[in-house]
Design an enzyme around this catalytic site. Sequence first.
Site, PDB file in Angstrom:
ATOM      1  CB  THR A 142      32.023  30.797  35.844  1.00 54.83           C
ATOM      2  OG1 THR A 142      32.220  31.029  34.457  1.00 54.83           O
ATOM      3  CG2 THR A 142      33.121  31.503  36.624  1.00 54.83           C
ATOM      4  CE  LYS A 195      28.702  26.986  33.269  1.00 57.04           C
ATOM      5  NZ  LYS A 195      28.397  27.954  32.190  1.00 57.04           N
ATOM      6  CG  ASP A 228      24.514  28.443  31.466  1.00 55.55           C
ATOM      7  OD1 ASP A 228      24.449  29.593  31.939  1.00 55.55           O
ATOM      8  OD2 ASP A 228      25.518  27.715  31.585  1.00 55.55           O
TER       9      ASP A 228
END
Length: 286
Positions: free
Chosen positions: A71, A75, A111
């Site tokens: 995170t 990333k 994601d």
Amino acid sequence: MDLICKLDGSTDVYGIFGYPVKHSKSPTFQTLFFQKTNINGIYVPFEVKPENLQLAVKSLRALNIKGVNVTIPHKEEVIKYVNDVSKEVMYIGASNTLVNIDGFIKAFNTDAFGFIKGLKQLEPELAGKKVLVLGAGGASRAIIYGLINENVEKIYIANRTPQRAEKIKEDFRKLHRFIDEVIEIINFNQVEDTLNEVDIIVNTTSVGLNEDDKPLFDYEKIKPEHTVVDIIYKKTPLLQAAEKKGCKWQDGLPMLIYQGMKAFELWTGKWPEVCYEEVKNIFIAD
Ligand code: ATR
């Protein structure tokens, strides 16, 4: 809630690299996934300073850590240090999941999957839909990648810095033969007119995190027919307006849970569906 794992010599270790990492919700729900699927694994937060990221990735091999989420702020940077990247990482330019198979580390991005799976709760059929995406940062790239793969008809992107939206379009040129027809970049002052054209509105900016943020446009212009998603995990002023109008709406929680479920599946081969409602309730109660 009791989240104690039974640990022994064969427990597989997973975790998350972030800086800061204390705010992360992933350890809570990934631990639940391991428990509910009866997989002997543990998931822990690793606070990794930017200057230590390369070493941290090497440590996955040294310590035989089977996988991690990645995170903020790592990333994008993390891609430099892995052995291979998946197709979506090549396009999105960021990874949130590393899989370590016998020292070979591959970077994935879950994601886009998480966003689309969440959105399908409201809009099961996305092909042919027209979407307004507010923002052109990292999250927006993943969302636009997902939307293109679902064959939406049109994506309007509005961003404070238009060059970032242009860059997404250029980077996605090889993903769609007719990218100039699919993606149209607009200014924020064109957003209200564009509302008449679109089915779905997605906020990927950080505007709305604070109640006193200046709205991105006049939310009174939202129509009941719109489906409205904000990837922030709370009922932002945008979502409050959408609810008031009677729209279908969703905050960032489904995306968060589904991106985590996909990472878990990449690591273990198991899809922890049984946990979805439980995880949602934990965070709603938070
Ligand atoms: P993330 O990875 O969460 O997408 P990011 O890459 O920093 O984070 O992107 C943040 C997004 O929010 C960007 O689209 C940013 O616009 P710029 O590209 O112009 O910076 C947008 N954003 C942040 N604050 C904003 C504001 N006050 N008004 C409009 N857009 C804003």
